[in-house]
Design a protein around this motif. Structure first.
Motif, mmCIF file in Angstrom:
data_model
loop_
_atom_site.group_PDB
_atom_site.id
_atom_site.type_symbol
_atom_site.label_atom_id
_atom_site.label_comp_id
_atom_site.label_asym_id
_atom_site.label_seq_id
_atom_site.Cartn_x
_atom_site.Cartn_y
_atom_site.Cartn_z
ATOM 1 N N GLY A 6 -67.894 46.616 -26.724
ATOM 2 C CA GLY A 6 -68.323 45.487 -25.912
ATOM 3 C C GLY A 6 -69.798 45.137 -26.036
ATOM 4 O O GLY A 6 -70.348 44.456 -25.164
ATOM 5 N N LYS A 7 -70.430 45.570 -27.126
ATOM 6 C CA LYS A 7 -71.852 45.279 -27.333
ATOM 7 C C LYS A 7 -72.007 44.159 -28.364
ATOM 8 O O LYS A 7 -71.277 44.092 -29.355
ATOM 9 N N HIS A 8 -72.999 43.282 -28.152
ATOM 10 C CA HIS A 8 -73.400 42.364 -29.204
ATOM 11 C C HIS A 8 -74.010 43.170 -30.351
ATOM 12 O O HIS A 8 -74.461 44.302 -30.158
ATOM 13 N N VAL A 9 -74.059 42.563 -31.549
ATOM 14 C CA VAL A 9 -74.610 43.251 -32.719
ATOM 15 C C VAL A 9 -75.623 42.347 -33.415
ATOM 16 O O VAL A 9 -75.338 41.177 -33.699
ATOM 17 N N ALA A 10 -76.796 42.900 -33.681
ATOM 18 C CA ALA A 10 -77.772 42.277 -34.571
ATOM 19 C C ALA A 10 -77.649 42.991 -35.911
ATOM 20 O O ALA A 10 -78.021 44.161 -36.031
ATOM 21 N N LEU A 11 -77.091 42.303 -36.897
ATOM 22 C CA LEU A 11 -76.764 42.940 -38.173
ATOM 23 C C LEU A 11 -77.911 42.724 -39.159
ATOM 24 O O LEU A 11 -77.967 41.732 -39.877
ATOM 25 N N VAL A 12 -78.828 43.674 -39.179
ATOM 26 C CA VAL A 12 -79.970 43.618 -40.079
ATOM 27 C C VAL A 12 -79.587 44.138 -41.462
ATOM 28 O O VAL A 12 -80.155 43.719 -42.469
ATOM 29 N N THR A 13 -78.610 45.013 -41.536
ATOM 30 C CA THR A 13 -78.203 45.604 -42.815
ATOM 31 C C THR A 13 -77.480 44.568 -43.656
ATOM 32 O O THR A 13 -76.276 44.356 -43.521
ATOM 33 N N LYS A 14 -78.236 43.924 -44.536
ATOM 34 C CA LYS A 14 -77.686 42.837 -45.349
ATOM 35 C C LYS A 14 -76.651 43.350 -46.340
ATOM 36 O O LYS A 14 -75.776 42.592 -46.782
ATOM 37 N N GLU A 15 -76.746 44.640 -46.707
ATOM 38 C CA GLU A 15 -75.782 45.206 -47.633
ATOM 39 C C GLU A 15 -74.377 45.152 -47.041
ATOM 40 O O GLU A 15 -73.401 44.825 -47.730
ATOM 41 N N THR A 16 -74.252 45.454 -45.757
ATOM 42 C CA THR A 16 -72.976 45.326 -45.058
ATOM 43 C C THR A 16 -72.588 43.863 -44.921
ATOM 44 O O THR A 16 -71.436 43.476 -45.171
ATOM 45 N N ASP A 17 -73.560 43.044 -44.526
ATOM 46 C CA ASP A 17 -73.305 41.619 -44.305
ATOM 47 C C ASP A 17 -72.752 40.956 -45.557
ATOM 48 O O ASP A 17 -71.861 40.094 -45.492
ATOM 49 N N SER A 18 -73.260 41.336 -46.734
ATOM 50 C CA SER A 18 -72.830 40.702 -47.978
ATOM 51 C C SER A 18 -71.377 40.998 -48.309
ATOM 52 O O SER A 18 -70.740 40.251 -49.058
ATOM 53 N N VAL A 52 -78.723 47.019 -32.610
ATOM 54 C CA VAL A 52 -79.367 46.532 -33.833
ATOM 55 C C VAL A 52 -79.007 47.495 -34.959
ATOM 56 O O VAL A 52 -79.434 48.647 -34.957
ATOM 57 N N GLU A 53 -78.201 47.021 -35.920
ATOM 58 C CA GLU A 53 -77.787 47.859 -37.032
ATOM 59 C C GLU A 53 -78.764 47.641 -38.189
ATOM 60 O O GLU A 53 -78.695 46.642 -38.894
ATOM 61 N N ALA A 54 -79.668 48.592 -38.378
ATOM 62 C CA ALA A 54 -80.695 48.475 -39.406
ATOM 63 C C ALA A 54 -80.743 49.729 -40.267
ATOM 64 O O ALA A 54 -81.797 50.123 -40.762
ATOM 65 N N SER A 55 -79.588 50.361 -40.469
ATOM 66 C CA SER A 55 -79.550 51.601 -41.243
ATOM 67 C C SER A 55 -79.791 51.362 -42.727
ATOM 68 O O SER A 55 -80.255 52.245 -43.441
ATOM 69 N N GLY A 56 -79.440 50.169 -43.231
ATOM 70 C CA GLY A 56 -79.552 49.877 -44.652
ATOM 71 C C GLY A 56 -78.442 50.472 -45.482
ATOM 72 O O GLY A 56 -78.409 50.300 -46.705
ATOM 73 N N HIS A 57 -77.483 51.135 -44.847
ATOM 74 C CA HIS A 57 -76.374 51.780 -45.563
ATOM 75 C C HIS A 57 -75.118 50.932 -45.382
ATOM 76 O O HIS A 57 -74.671 50.717 -44.253
ATOM 77 N N PRO A 58 -74.531 50.430 -46.479
ATOM 78 C CA PRO A 58 -73.417 49.480 -46.330
ATOM 79 C C PRO A 58 -72.220 50.033 -45.566
ATOM 80 O O PRO A 58 -71.664 49.343 -44.698
ATOM 81 N N GLU A 59 -71.807 51.257 -45.870
ATOM 82 C CA GLU A 59 -70.629 51.826 -45.203
ATOM 83 C C GLU A 59 -70.936 52.145 -43.748
ATOM 84 O O GLU A 59 -70.182 51.778 -42.839
ATOM 85 N N ALA A 60 -72.067 52.808 -43.508
ATOM 86 C CA ALA A 60 -72.439 53.149 -42.138
ATOM 87 C C ALA A 60 -72.658 51.892 -41.316
ATOM 88 O O ALA A 60 -72.277 51.826 -40.137
ATOM 89 N N GLY A 61 -73.270 50.878 -41.926
ATOM 90 C CA GLY A 61 -73.505 49.634 -41.208
ATOM 91 C C GLY A 61 -72.220 49.010 -40.715
ATOM 92 O O GLY A 61 -72.148 48.504 -39.580
ATOM 93 N N ALA A 62 -71.195 49.022 -41.553
ATOM 94 C CA ALA A 62 -69.901 48.458 -41.160
ATOM 95 C C ALA A 62 -69.281 49.256 -40.010
ATOM 96 O O ALA A 62 -68.757 48.689 -39.049
ATOM 97 N N VAL A 63 -69.344 50.573 -40.119
ATOM 98 C CA VAL A 63 -68.777 51.435 -39.068
ATOM 99 C C VAL A 63 -69.507 51.216 -37.746
ATOM 100 O O VAL A 63 -68.888 51.064 -36.686
ATOM 101 N N HIS A 64 -70.835 51.193 -37.798
ATOM 102 C CA HIS A 64 -71.629 51.018 -36.577
ATOM 103 C C HIS A 64 -71.373 49.655 -35.935
ATOM 104 O O HIS A 64 -71.234 49.547 -34.711
ATOM 105 N N ALA A 65 -71.330 48.614 -36.758
ATOM 106 C CA ALA A 65 -71.135 47.268 -36.209
ATOM 107 C C ALA A 65 -69.779 47.146 -35.544
ATOM 108 O O ALA A 65 -69.656 46.613 -34.434
#
Length: 465
Positions: free
Chosen positions: A121-133, A101-114
């Motif tokens: 090989g892990k599924h990702v729940a992308l809570v960080t909308k800043e990355t998603d956008s 679950v990527e919920a850091s709220g940081h756009p760059e870190a969120g992208a790296v983590h995801a």
């Protein structure tokens, strides 16, 4: 199908790793302790101590929490049945977790983590909308290519609204508009002539005369409400960021680049978000917007929930539904259907279980439909760092807009969270789009590289999506 049947294929609890122990993350940790189908035994924050504090805050005993600073320590703690608290995703990626679950709220870190999670090989729940956008469609495609899922999650408005829109489309209900109420209600104290929103309040003399949309007409009433409450913020960057995620999943678009964002009572939503031909604000159908929920103290709140406005094509049916209390426009041509909730991490596990057990993503296969971009709201000097700060991750002096998605280019407005935390290379006047040519960009930065790869995937000549 009830939820027990929906997840009947689950033979064990899913194992979850959480990145980011803010409000969302802590509610997820607490929920994980109560659910038979989910374990959240791994938390990652800026430091292992912060991750441990999140476990402790949600009731975990200190003796069960292991501070882990290496992959070996994390593996040993996992085998011992401990809760793993770490300060880096690298420390825990080797553990047998099913979803990150990527919920850091940081756009760059969120992208790296995801991306790292998908590569592991892990599924990702992308809570960080800043990355998603910025790169949500790219990450969803990357996951699909690996037979994995990268998904938004219920508990956040984008997933809830995507679900409501696709539900209506399945039923054949013609959608005029879709959106959400902004995060904090506008609560009017008629006796004191004060308006309160979150921790702020402002005098609004004469506002009682605008409580109803009367002889002044809808547009004039809304404009006067906005002016009287002008001391309170009426548009938040996260609202547009979240609606960008919805647009990319559903194809719905904003009516105007920065939304109408009216101050409106719940009973008015169907009238306001109708087309101009029916007395509303919109220039057409299938539009996205938000509203600031106006209410008196003690009145029902929209609770940051989501809504759709649909065309009432079957007059007899909607007459019956109006009699049962559903919210119709005054002319009976439109109805507002809504979910008055978003419960953060409390309901996110449903989407996570769907990803792991059923291989399903809330947004399906999103494509670039809109970009969240930035436009200056005041003159900014060369050398200014466009820091995204505060709870809402906003850039001082840069307002948000939603525009048609396009590949990156030096002269076009750049994604809001791609320019975030970059330094200006030149002076910018007020009301200017912020472009890539205006900021220092490290072309090796992961978020920038992923966005370039997304552009190549979706905007290549002849590509059909």
């Amino acid at each position: 199908m009830n939820s027990h049947q929906r997840f009947a294929k689950a033979t064990r609890p899913i194992e979850v790793a959480l990145i980011g122990a803010g409000a969302f993350g802590r509610s997820l940790l607490g929920q994980g302790a109560r659910m038979p189908l989910m374990n959240v035994r791994v938390a990652v924050d800026l430091t292992a101590e912060q991750a441990a504090a999140a476990f402790a805050a949600t009731g975990s005993e200190a003796v069960r929490i292991a501070l882990c600073r290496s992959a070996g320590e994390a593996a040993a703690a996992w085998e011992a049945g401990k809760l793993v608290a770490a300060g880096s995703l690298d420390v825990v990626l080797g553990l047998p977790v099913d979803i990150v679950v990527e919920a850091s709220g940081h756009p760059e870190a969120g992208a790296v983590h995801a991306r790292a999670s998908l590569e592991a090989g892990k599924h990702v729940a992308l809570v960080t909308k800043e990355t998603d956008s910025v790169v949500g469609p790219y990450l969803a495609r990357m996951a699909r290519d690996r037979n994995l899922v990268c998904t938004t999650v219920d508990g956040d408005q984008p997933a809830l609204l995507i679900g409501l829109v696709t539900w209506a489309e399945t039923l054949g209900l013609p959608i005029i508009a879709a959106g959400k109420s902004s995060e904090y209600d506008f609560v009017f104290d008629a006796k004191a002539e004060l308006m309160r929103s979150e921790s702020r309040q402002a005098p609004v003399p004469g506002f009682a005369q605008l409580w109803e949309i009367g002889a002044e007409g809808l547009r004039d009433t809304l404009a006067m409400r906005s002016r009287l409450a002008g001391a309170l913020p009426q548009l938040a960057v996260p609202d547009l960021c979240e609606m960008a995620v919805v647009a990319n999943a559903t194809g719905l678009k904003p009516d105007v680049a920065s939304f109408h964002a009216p101050i409106a009572r719940i009973v008015e939503v169907a009238d306001i978000f109708s087309t101009g031909a029916d007395g509303g604000l919109l220039g057409g159908e299938r539009r996205l917007d938000v509203f600031n929920c106006l209410r008196a103290e003690g009145d029902l709140s929209f609770a940051g929930g989501v809504f759709i406005v649909v065309r009432c094509e079957d007059a007899e049916t909607w007459k019956v539904l109006a009699g049962k209390g559903h919210t119709l426009s005054r002319n009976g041509k439109a109805a507002m259907l809504w979910l008055p909730r978003h419960l953060l991490g409390l309901e996110a596990p449903i989407s996570m279980l769907d990803a792991v057990v059923n291989g399903a993503a809330v947004a399906g296969s999103p494509k670039p439909v809109v970009d969240l971009v930035g436009r200056t709201t005041k003159a900014l000097a060369k050398g200014t760092v466009l820091e995204a700060e505060g709870h809402h991750h906003t850039i001082d002096g840069v307002g948000p807009e939603l525009v048609d998605a396009a590949p990156l280019g030096p002269a076009s407005a750049a994604p809001y969270y791609l320019i975030a935390n970059r330094r200006l290379l030149r002076d910018l006047p007020a009301n200017a789009p912020v472009t890539l040519a205006d900021v220092e960009i490290d072309e090796a930065a992961p978020l920038y590289r992923m966005r370039c790869e997304q552009d190549a995937l979706f905007f290549a000549a002849g590509h059909s999506g």
